[in-house]
Structure formats: structure tokens, C-alpha cells
Motif scaffolding. Structure first.
Motif, mmCIF file in Angstrom:
data_model
loop_
_atom_site.group_PDB
_atom_site.id
_atom_site.type_symbol
_atom_site.label_atom_id
_atom_site.label_comp_id
_atom_site.label_asym_id
_atom_site.label_seq_id
_atom_site.Cartn_x
_atom_site.Cartn_y
_atom_site.Cartn_z
ATOM 1 N N UNK A 238 0.825 -1.205 0.000
ATOM 2 C CA UNK A 238 0.000 0.000 0.000
ATOM 3 C C UNK A 238 0.865 1.263 0.000
ATOM 4 N N UNK A 239 2.000 1.196 0.696
ATOM 5 C CA UNK A 239 2.881 2.359 0.745
ATOM 6 C C UNK A 239 3.426 2.689 -0.642
ATOM 7 N N UNK A 240 3.751 1.678 -1.420
ATOM 8 C CA UNK A 240 4.274 1.906 -2.766
ATOM 9 C C UNK A 240 3.244 2.649 -3.616
ATOM 10 N N UNK A 241 2.006 2.192 -3.550
ATOM 11 C CA UNK A 241 0.943 2.874 -4.290
ATOM 12 C C UNK A 241 0.735 4.291 -3.798
ATOM 13 N N UNK A 242 0.778 4.453 -2.481
ATOM 14 C CA UNK A 242 0.611 5.789 -1.905
ATOM 15 C C UNK A 242 1.723 6.731 -2.354
ATOM 16 N N UNK A 243 2.961 6.255 -2.322
ATOM 17 C CA UNK A 243 4.110 7.101 -2.671
ATOM 18 C C UNK A 243 4.040 7.571 -4.119
ATOM 19 N N UNK A 244 3.669 6.659 -5.019
ATOM 20 C CA UNK A 244 3.561 7.035 -6.426
ATOM 21 C C UNK A 244 2.498 8.096 -6.623
ATOM 22 N N UNK A 245 1.329 7.879 -6.036
ATOM 23 C CA UNK A 245 0.230 8.834 -6.199
ATOM 24 C C UNK A 245 0.523 10.174 -5.525
#
Length: 251
Positions: A238-245
Motif C-alpha cells: 500500500x505504501x508503494x501505491x501511496x508514494x507514487x500517487x
């Protein structure tokens, strides 16, 4: 018309208060109550609040002076507990609403028969002038989807408290308490509906951006591990998705 309760937590916001109150008075939807919660400010906030009350003498305007500084989450909770309207909205003293924000968002909530809605917004400079950078929002957002995209801006939220229990709207006293609140509501089985139309401007001083990035990373990781109690693998995903967005949102 049903009443909308607008909760504004305040700490050392004397420079913005008159503009904030005037902005609410200018709303095209007029059945509201404005609950201003002073969290023991140390600037001229109290003097400004008293001046505003004397100048307006409007029963829709309510001011609460807390006896102890406890932070934004508990200040908002104080306002939530004092709310008498069916609908609940949040506004930070330094943010800006379009004049038809309440009218459009309430119509959207009723059209969707939703319990929880939010809208698109625009980044503003230190003077709250729009920069042209707009954060678009999805049409719907579930709990799992929300974990990787903190796209719900507190100043754009509208909640139907006949459908969502008031206690579920209380903000936990944790970093990024607003995101934690939206997650706890969505985790309970609700879906948030997004109106992809700008209704607010997020005032964002440029000098604070670099320091905020590191703090944001620590806050989101804390929420995953300590509040949501996700596994390390889930948290990384989830953090990876959050960081990209989050990066794309600030470009």
C-alpha cells in the motif's frame, strides 16, 4: 432544508479567521451552523473571535474555547459533539471554499444517496490563489482503495450523520488523524463518493513542502502498522501505491 454543521479547529489562526467566517456566510446554501473551536491559541485568535461574534450576532455562529490545548483531532471532536445538524462538514481556517461548495456537495450526496462524499480540490499558494494544480478524485472509494491513495481532503468532506454514527466520525489522536478517520469509516463498510469538481483551495506555503515530505512518510507508515495493523508485506504494497500517487499529486 437540513442543517449542515461546519466544524473548524483553530490554533493561532488569527490572520485567517475573518476571511473564513465571511466565506461561510457567503455560501449559497444557508442552513448551516459554524462551530469554531479554539484550541487554546496563543496569538490574537480569541480577540478576533470575540470581535467576529460582536459584529455578526448570528445564532448560527458558535464559538467554543477549549481549556487545554489537545491538538486538531480533539478540537474537531469537540466540534462534532456540539453539532446539531444532520450533515457534518470540516473546514480548516486557512483553506478556501467556493461559494457554492455546500450547495453542490449536498446535492451530490443526495443524488447518490450516499453517507460520505468528498470532492476535487486545487492547490493554492500562501495567499490561497489557485495554482492550477488540481487533485482529481475517483467516483467511489472503498477501504482497500483508500489505503493507497490519501486523496480525501478534509476540507471537502461531507457526512450524513443519520447514516454514519457520530462516534465513527470522531478522529483518533494519531498522526494524520483525518486519513485515519476516513479509513475507520470505510472499514466499517461505507463507500465514499467523489465529486470530481473543485470546491476548495488548499493553501500550501512553499517553504513547508520539503520538511512535510519526510513527516508524511513516517505518518503513513505509522497508520499502516500501528493503527490499521497491517502486515509488513501489506504495508509495503500500500505504501508503494501511496508514494507514487502522492508524488504525482505534487508535481
Amino acid at each position: 432544508m437540513e442543517k449542515i454543521s461546519i466544524v473548524v479547529p483553530i490554533f493561532n489562526a488569527a490572520d485567517y479567521l475573518e476571511e473564513t467566517v465571511l466565506m461561510v456566510f457567503r455560501q449559497t446554501y444557508q442552513n448551516w451552523e459554524l462551530i469554531l473551536v479554539d484550541d487554546c491559541s496563543t496569538d490574537e485568535t480569541r480577540e478576533v473571535l470575540r470581535f467576529i461574534q460582536e459584529e455578526n450576532r448570528d445564532e448560527r455562529l458558535k464559538v467554543i474555547y477549549k481549556e487545554k490545548n489537545e491538538g486538531a483531532a480533539k478540537a474537531r471532536n469537540t466540534g462534532i459533539d456540539a453539532a446539531t445538524g444532520r450533515y457534518l462538514a470540516f473546514l480548516d481556517a486557512d483553506d478556501i471554499w467556493k461559494e457554492d461548495k455546500l450547495e453542490k456537495e449536498l446535492a451530490f450526496l443526495q443524488e447518490k444517496e450516499a453517507a460520505f462524499v468528498f470532492t476535487a480540490y486545487e492547490f493554492g499558494d500562501e495567499e490561497a490563489n489557485g495554482t492550477g494544480k488540481i487533485v482529481k478524485v475517483p467516483s467511489t472509494l472503498t477501504y482497500r482503495e483508500a489505503l493507497s491513495r490519501t486523496v480525501i481532503f478534509t476540507t471537502t468532506v461531507l457526512i450524513d450523520m443519520q447514516k454514519i454514527d457520530r462516534n465513527l466520525c470522531h478522529m483518533p489522536d494519531v498522526p494524520s488523524e483525518d486519513s485515519a478517520t476516513w479509513w475507520q469509516i470505510l472499514r466499517a463498510g461505507y463507500t465514499a463518493y467523489g465529486l470530481n469538481e473543485v470546491t476548495a483551495i488548499y493553501r500550501r506555503p512553499s517553504k513547508s513542502l520539503s520538511s512535510n515530505k519526510g513527516k508524511a512518510i513516517k505518518r503513513i507508515w505509522y497508520l499502516y502498522r500501528k493503527v490499521e495493523k497491517l502486515s509488513r508485506i501489506e504495508s509495503i504494497r500500500y505504501f508503494t501505491g501511496w508514494a507514487v500517487r502522492a508524488t504525482l499529486r505534487r508535481l
